[in-house]
Design a protein around this motif. Sequence first.
Motif, PDB file in Angstrom:
ATOM      1  N   LYS A  26       7.406  19.271  -2.469  1.00 49.63           N
ATOM      2  CA  LYS A  26       6.385  18.885  -1.485  1.00 49.63           C
ATOM      3  C   LYS A  26       6.071  17.403  -1.618  1.00 49.63           C
ATOM      4  O   LYS A  26       5.893  16.694  -0.622  1.00 49.63           O
ATOM      5  CB  LYS A  26       5.122  19.716  -1.701  1.00 49.63           C
ATOM      6  N   ARG A  27       6.008  16.921  -2.851  1.00 52.69           N
ATOM      7  CA  ARG A  27       5.770  15.494  -3.082  1.00 52.69           C
ATOM      8  C   ARG A  27       6.943  14.671  -2.538  1.00 52.69           C
ATOM      9  O   ARG A  27       6.752  13.625  -1.914  1.00 52.69           O
ATOM     10  CB  ARG A  27       5.592  15.214  -4.569  1.00 52.69           C
ATOM     11  N   VAL A  28       8.157  15.138  -2.803  1.00 52.15           N
ATOM     12  CA  VAL A  28       9.342  14.430  -2.330  1.00 52.15           C
ATOM     13  C   VAL A  28       9.373  14.396  -0.803  1.00 52.15           C
ATOM     14  O   VAL A  28       9.755  13.386  -0.193  1.00 52.15           O
ATOM     15  CB  VAL A  28      10.628  15.080  -2.886  1.00 52.15           C
ATOM     16  N   ALA A  29       8.963  15.484  -0.164  1.00 54.54           N
ATOM     17  CA  ALA A  29       8.913  15.515   1.306  1.00 54.54           C
ATOM     18  C   ALA A  29       7.980  14.436   1.835  1.00 54.54           C
ATOM     19  O   ALA A  29       8.277  13.771   2.840  1.00 54.54           O
ATOM     20  CB  ALA A  29       8.464  16.900   1.777  1.00 54.54           C
ATOM     21  N   ARG A  30       6.859  14.248   1.159  1.00 57.74           N
ATOM     22  CA  ARG A  30       5.919  13.196   1.581  1.00 57.74           C
ATOM     23  C   ARG A  30       6.518  11.815   1.350  1.00 57.74           C
ATOM     24  O   ARG A  30       6.357  10.905   2.181  1.00 57.74           O
ATOM     25  CB  ARG A  30       4.595  13.340   0.834  1.00 57.74           C
ATOM     26  N   VAL A  31       7.211  11.640   0.245  1.00 55.48           N
ATOM     27  CA  VAL A  31       7.878  10.365  -0.040  1.00 55.48           C
ATOM     28  C   VAL A  31       8.836  10.026   1.096  1.00 55.48           C
ATOM     29  O   VAL A  31       8.887   8.885   1.568  1.00 55.48           O
ATOM     30  CB  VAL A  31       8.639  10.431  -1.387  1.00 55.48           C
ATOM     31  N   LYS A  32       9.574  11.006   1.560  1.00 54.90           N
ATOM     32  CA  LYS A  32      10.547  10.764   2.632  1.00 54.90           C
ATOM     33  C   LYS A  32       9.859  10.325   3.924  1.00 54.90           C
ATOM     34  O   LYS A  32      10.373   9.460   4.639  1.00 54.90           O
ATOM     35  CB  LYS A  32      11.395  12.017   2.869  1.00 54.90           C
TER      36      LYS A  32
ATOM     37  N   PHE B 297      12.641   1.737 -10.682  1.00 49.27           N
ATOM     38  CA  PHE B 297      12.726   2.289 -12.033  1.00 49.27           C
ATOM     39  C   PHE B 297      12.509   3.798 -12.012  1.00 49.27           C
ATOM     40  O   PHE B 297      13.209   4.555 -12.688  1.00 49.27           O
ATOM     41  CB  PHE B 297      11.680   1.632 -12.943  1.00 49.27           C
ATOM     42  N   ALA B 298      11.526   4.253 -11.243  1.00 53.47           N
ATOM     43  CA  ALA B 298      11.209   5.678 -11.173  1.00 53.47           C
ATOM     44  C   ALA B 298      12.385   6.490 -10.648  1.00 53.47           C
ATOM     45  O   ALA B 298      12.567   7.655 -11.017  1.00 53.47           O
ATOM     46  CB  ALA B 298       9.986   5.907 -10.293  1.00 53.47           C
ATOM     47  N   LEU B 299      13.198   5.849  -9.807  1.00 51.44           N
ATOM     48  CA  LEU B 299      14.337   6.550  -9.209  1.00 51.44           C
ATOM     49  C   LEU B 299      15.637   6.363  -9.986  1.00 51.44           C
ATOM     50  O   LEU B 299      16.615   7.059  -9.708  1.00 51.44           O
ATOM     51  CB  LEU B 299      14.517   6.083  -7.761  1.00 51.44           C
ATOM     52  N   GLY B 300      15.661   5.451 -10.956  1.00 53.17           N
ATOM     53  CA  GLY B 300      16.844   5.333 -11.797  1.00 53.17           C
ATOM     54  C   GLY B 300      17.463   3.961 -11.912  1.00 53.17           C
ATOM     55  O   GLY B 300      18.265   3.717 -12.809  1.00 53.17           O
ATOM     56  N   ASN B 301      17.125   3.026 -11.021  1.00 48.95           N
ATOM     57  CA  ASN B 301      17.695   1.677 -11.104  1.00 48.95           C
ATOM     58  C   ASN B 301      16.882   0.809 -12.059  1.00 48.95           C
ATOM     59  O   ASN B 301      16.189  -0.129 -11.646  1.00 48.95           O
ATOM     60  CB  ASN B 301      17.749   1.025  -9.726  1.00 48.95           C
ATOM     61  N   LYS B 302      16.959   1.130 -13.346  1.00 47.54           N
ATOM     62  CA  LYS B 302      16.194   0.377 -14.339  1.00 47.54           C
ATOM     63  C   LYS B 302      16.962  -0.872 -14.764  1.00 47.54           C
ATOM     64  O   LYS B 302      18.188  -0.882 -14.821  1.00 47.54           O
ATOM     65  CB  LYS B 302      15.881   1.260 -15.545  1.00 47.54           C
ATOM     66  N   ASN B 303      16.208  -1.912 -15.052  1.00 47.36           N
ATOM     67  CA  ASN B 303      16.804  -3.180 -15.464  1.00 47.36           C
ATOM     68  C   ASN B 303      15.792  -3.883 -16.363  1.00 47.36           C
ATOM     69  O   ASN B 303      14.807  -4.438 -15.878  1.00 47.36           O
ATOM     70  CB  ASN B 303      17.143  -4.039 -14.248  1.00 47.36           C
TER      71      ASN B 303
ATOM     72  N   LEU C 248       0.833  -1.207   0.000  1.00 41.58           N
ATOM     73  CA  LEU C 248       0.000   0.000   0.000  1.00 41.58           C
ATOM     74  C   LEU C 248       0.865   1.253   0.000  1.00 41.58           C
ATOM     75  O   LEU C 248       0.590   2.220  -0.724  1.00 41.58           O
ATOM     76  CB  LEU C 248      -0.939  -0.008   1.209  1.00 41.58           C
ATOM     77  N   TRP C 249       1.921   1.254   0.799  1.00 41.00           N
ATOM     78  CA  TRP C 249       2.813   2.410   0.823  1.00 41.00           C
ATOM     79  C   TRP C 249       3.575   2.550  -0.492  1.00 41.00           C
ATOM     80  O   TRP C 249       3.824   3.673  -0.959  1.00 41.00           O
ATOM     81  CB  TRP C 249       3.774   2.328   1.996  1.00 41.00           C
ATOM     82  N   LEU C 250       3.949   1.432  -1.109  1.00 41.97           N
ATOM     83  CA  LEU C 250       4.607   1.506  -2.415  1.00 41.97           C
ATOM     84  C   LEU C 250       3.677   2.128  -3.459  1.00 41.97           C
ATOM     85  O   LEU C 250       4.109   2.899  -4.324  1.00 41.97           O
ATOM     86  CB  LEU C 250       5.047   0.107  -2.864  1.00 41.97           C
ATOM     87  N   LYS C 251       2.395   1.790  -3.361  1.00 42.30           N
ATOM     88  CA  LYS C 251       1.422   2.396  -4.276  1.00 42.30           C
ATOM     89  C   LYS C 251       1.395   3.907  -4.099  1.00 42.30           C
ATOM     90  O   LYS C 251       1.366   4.667  -5.085  1.00 42.30           O
ATOM     91  CB  LYS C 251       0.038   1.803  -4.025  1.00 42.30           C
ATOM     92  N   GLN C 252       1.436   4.353  -2.844  1.00 42.20           N
ATOM     93  CA  GLN C 252       1.440   5.791  -2.590  1.00 42.20           C
ATOM     94  C   GLN C 252       2.752   6.432  -3.056  1.00 42.20           C
ATOM     95  O   GLN C 252       2.749   7.556  -3.580  1.00 42.20           O
ATOM     96  CB  GLN C 252       1.216   6.067  -1.099  1.00 42.20           C
ATOM     97  N   LEU C 253       3.872   5.743  -2.870  1.00 43.71           N
ATOM     98  CA  LEU C 253       5.154   6.257  -3.361  1.00 43.71           C
ATOM     99  C   LEU C 253       5.103   6.489  -4.864  1.00 43.71           C
ATOM    100  O   LEU C 253       5.556   7.534  -5.362  1.00 43.71           O
ATOM    101  CB  LEU C 253       6.285   5.288  -3.029  1.00 43.71           C
ATOM    102  N   LEU C 254       4.569   5.539  -5.603  1.00 49.90           N
ATOM    103  CA  LEU C 254       4.466   5.694  -7.057  1.00 49.90           C
ATOM    104  C   LEU C 254       3.562   6.858  -7.414  1.00 49.90           C
ATOM    105  O   LEU C 254       3.836   7.614  -8.356  1.00 49.90           O
ATOM    106  CB  LEU C 254       3.939   4.399  -7.682  1.00 49.90           C
ATOM    107  N   HIS C 255       2.487   7.020  -6.666  1.00 48.68           N
ATOM    108  CA  HIS C 255       1.562   8.139  -6.878  1.00 48.68           C
ATOM    109  C   HIS C 255       2.290   9.471  -6.693  1.00 48.68           C
ATOM    110  O   HIS C 255       2.148  10.402  -7.510  1.00 48.68           O
ATOM    111  CB  HIS C 255       0.412   8.004  -5.885  1.00 48.68           C
ATOM    112  N   GLU C 256       3.085   9.572  -5.631  1.00 49.22           N
ATOM    113  CA  GLU C 256       3.799  10.814  -5.342  1.00 49.22           C
ATOM    114  C   GLU C 256       4.935  11.058  -6.334  1.00 49.22           C
ATOM    115  O   GLU C 256       5.145  12.192  -6.790  1.00 49.22           O
ATOM    116  CB  GLU C 256       4.364  10.784  -3.917  1.00 49.22           C
ATOM    117  N   LEU C 257       5.672  10.016  -6.679  1.00 46.94           N
ATOM    118  CA  LEU C 257       6.791  10.169  -7.606  1.00 46.94           C
ATOM    119  C   LEU C 257       6.314  10.527  -9.009  1.00 46.94           C
ATOM    120  O   LEU C 257       6.951  11.325  -9.710  1.00 46.94           O
ATOM    121  CB  LEU C 257       7.632   8.894  -7.641  1.00 46.94           C
ATOM    122  N   SER C 258       5.197   9.948  -9.422  1.00 46.78           N
ATOM    123  CA  SER C 258       4.642  10.292 -10.736  1.00 46.78           C
ATOM    124  C   SER C 258       4.254  11.766 -10.779  1.00 46.78           C
ATOM    125  O   SER C 258       4.540  12.475 -11.746  1.00 46.78           O
ATOM    126  CB  SER C 258       3.427   9.418 -11.050  1.00 46.78           C
TER     127      SER C 258
END
Length: 283
Positions: A85-91, A135-141, A59-69
């Motif tokens: 502000k979105r990044v602050a919430r992610v943290k 992936f959103a943060l840069g570690n794509k594979n 559930l938290w990962l879902k919210q992280l993706l919502h904020e990062l998008s």
Amino acid sequence: MSTENERTLESGIVTDLSGKMTYGSYLGLDQLLTAQHPVSAPQHHDEMLFIIQHQTTELWLKQLLHELSSARELLASDDLREALKRVARVKRIQDVMTQQWAILATLTPTEYAQFRGALGNSSGFQSVQYRAVEFALGNKNEKMLQVFADHPANLALLTAEWEKPTLYDEFLRYASRRGLPVPASILERDVREPYRETPELVPAIRETYQNHQQNWDLYEACEDLVDLEDNFQFWRFRHLKTVARTIGMKVGTGGSSGVGFLQRALDLTFFPELYTVRTEIGG
């Protein structure tokens, strides 16, 4: 009138809820609270903790993706303030996710062994949302896509993330529009590839740090991104230590080497130049 140790319901509180939106219906609690299905037989007490821990994380990962998008969209539209502000919430979410490992760490090796065999090949390695955040943060594979080949919706989610610019890509594009001399190789890179350090960017980042009064918001944004990566690495480390505490050096249920595989994740980075620049500042 109230009796001892009893709170009287106020007259305005709605108690006839027939046909009305309720707390449970709004949150879908009938579905959410019946989504825990232990598989051990006989059912082991601690399996419920294991399930809820991982469901909560998802559930938290879902919210992280919502904020990062949203943060990436805001950067693309030159709204750095709202993006941060979105990044602050992610943290803040990351803090909660990291603390959750302390709960799972109450599961002893003996207790986990009672139901681990029933998990089959299921593993956190197969979390599509975790991979999407990476992936959103840069570690794509690209090789990770094949893990979800038999699940069209998950494959579509991760493929879409693979094809998008990362948070760092969008930040550096924004910084370039602000006048930071970001190398063309970064601005024009194939965003499907994992982000790799570009030494030519470091002087521009160093200038931002050394003259931060002129570009305070970019300086602040760099530090926010470092916070975000530090938090992610803390999460990875707590994951590793919880696994080591619970199963030692056993092979993971998904077939990985377990602790060794998790250890190597600590070598991955999202924003390499923001760390390299620290060696050069003041030197």
